[in-house]
Design an enzyme around this catalytic site. Structure first.
Site, PDB file in Angstrom:
ATOM      1  N   ASP A 195       0.835  -1.207   0.000  1.00 37.59           N
ATOM      2  CA  ASP A 195       0.000   0.000   0.000  1.00 37.59           C
ATOM      3  C   ASP A 195       0.872   1.261   0.000  1.00 37.59           C
ATOM      4  OD1 ASP A 195      -2.283  -1.648   0.197  1.00 37.59           O
ATOM      5  OD2 ASP A 195      -2.030  -1.755   2.363  1.00 37.59           O
ATOM      6  N   HIS A 255      -5.230  -3.530   5.445  1.00 35.43           N
ATOM      7  CA  HIS A 255      -4.707  -3.901   4.134  1.00 35.43           C
ATOM      8  C   HIS A 255      -5.812  -4.450   3.242  1.00 35.43           C
ATOM      9  CE1 HIS A 255      -1.799  -5.048   1.143  1.00 35.43           C
ATOM     10  NE2 HIS A 255      -2.044  -6.343   1.264  1.00 35.43           N
TER      11      HIS A 255
END
Length: 358
Positions: free
Chosen positions: A195, A222
């Site tokens: 990310d 996530h």
């Protein structure tokens, strides 16, 4: 007395074999060096790393990149299929790490014994139309089994969990370790680095900068809305229009789906995930070495929010997570995003905990 030429040959054969075969086997001839103990001549001093799921779409490029890391002295590659081929292939690379392969459940404990860092990319990948929760039933069981072996064989190792859904698999590992009496919250880390890597890349595109010069904190979790890029804290300092904030936040949150759809059924984000995982593993190893100021984002046991797990900036060191940083000042957009993220995260965390406790 000089050893015979035959003995020298046997010793060389034993050293070569250590690259290719699991160390539970021993030479059955007169060689004085066993496959268990032999090292490549000139092998680098460093850390022992195990990759669980090394023959998969993430595992193979991850293993290759870890073989290139000068901080790795011994690299153990484990999977339930195809490990011998991957091990043979990667072992031909002329870098310092010695590579050893382990195949199947019966060799899992040997793969884990004595390692400093365990990386878990094992599990099934996402396919078009699948959410990370769709992966849960399969990957949850895999992570539980692997965590049980870690608790038994290397309870002091740092564990990097990649297997999705990370928001649930990290709590699963934690519950397994608690049952075994080995849980150390400083040593269990969910890898959310992809990310951050995506955020750095996408923000750099908007700003016209080199991604290597950009640092975007990404907090929360996530998956989807739990991924919260803190664009107000980007370095170098900059400002975005509301339209740019919406575009960047949406693309960072859905970067995985973008890749899954682009691959059209041929897989998920394997290459960028391997890159991000190795970048994070390298940070863990530098922390273990004692380097100062190693700071990355990770999904860890945390008191930053009221939730038991949360991704934020952490400082890595010899014991794993040495410090967890607060979120810092958030703007109104980020505060609203945080509330959405926490609501989603809470149920994902509980799903993982309930899986082990049921």
């Amino acid at each position: 007395m000089q050893p015979s030429s035959g003995e020298n040959v046997n010793q060389r054969i034993a050293r070569i074999s250590a690259h290719l075969d699991p160390p539970n086997l021993h030479m059955e001839n007169t060689a004085s060096v066993s496959r268990l103990n032999c090292r490549a001549k000139g092998g680098a001093a460093g850390f022992r790393v195990a990759v669980l799921g090394a023959a998969g779409g993430i595992g193979q490029p991850l293993a290759m990149l870890m073989k290139m890391n000068p901080l790795v002295s011994v690299l153990h590659l484990y999977d339930v299929v195809n490990t011998p081929g991957v091990t043979s292939d990667i072992s031909h690379m002329d870098t310092g790490a010695v590579v050893r392969g382990f195949l199947g459940q019966q060799q899992l404990e040997e793969a884990l014994t004595g390692v400093d860092l365990v990386i878990i990319p094992a599990g099934v990948p996402r396919k078009p139309g699948m959410t990370r929760d769709d992966l849960f039933n399969i990957n949850a069981g895999i992570v539980r089994t692997l965590s049980e072996a870690i608790a038994k064989c290397c309870p002091n190792a740092i564990v990097n969990v990649i297997s999705n859904p990370v928001n649930s698999t990290v709590p699963i590992a934690a519950e397994v370790f608690k049952k075994a009496g080995t849980f150390d919250p400083k040593k269990l880390l969910g890898v959310t680095m992809l990310d951050v890597v995506r955020a750095n890349t996408f923000v750099a595109e908007v700003l016209g900068l080199d991604p290597r010069d950009v640092n975007v904190p990404v907090v929360g979790g996530h998956a989807g809305v739990t991924i919260l890029p803190l664009l107000s804290q980007v370095k170098p300092p900059c400002s975005f229009t509301p339209k740019e904030v919406d575009y960047l936040t949406d693309r960072i949150q859905n970067g995985g789906t973008e890749v899954v759809e682009a691959k059209a059924g041929a897989g998920s984000a394997t290459l960028s995930m391997a890159y991000a995982a190795v970048k994070f593993a390298d940070a863990c190893l530098r922390g273990l070495r004692g380097d100062a100021s190693v700071v990355e984002c990770a999904f860890v046991a945390s008191q930053v929010t009221e939730l038991p797990f949360f991704a934020s900036k952490v400082r890595l060191g010899r014991i794993g997570v040495e410090e967890i940083y607060p979120l810092g000042p958030l703007n109104e957009y980020e505060r609203a995003g945080l509330e959405k993220a926490k609501k989603e995260l809470e149920s994902s965390i509980q799903k993982g905990v309930s899986f082990v406790r049921k």
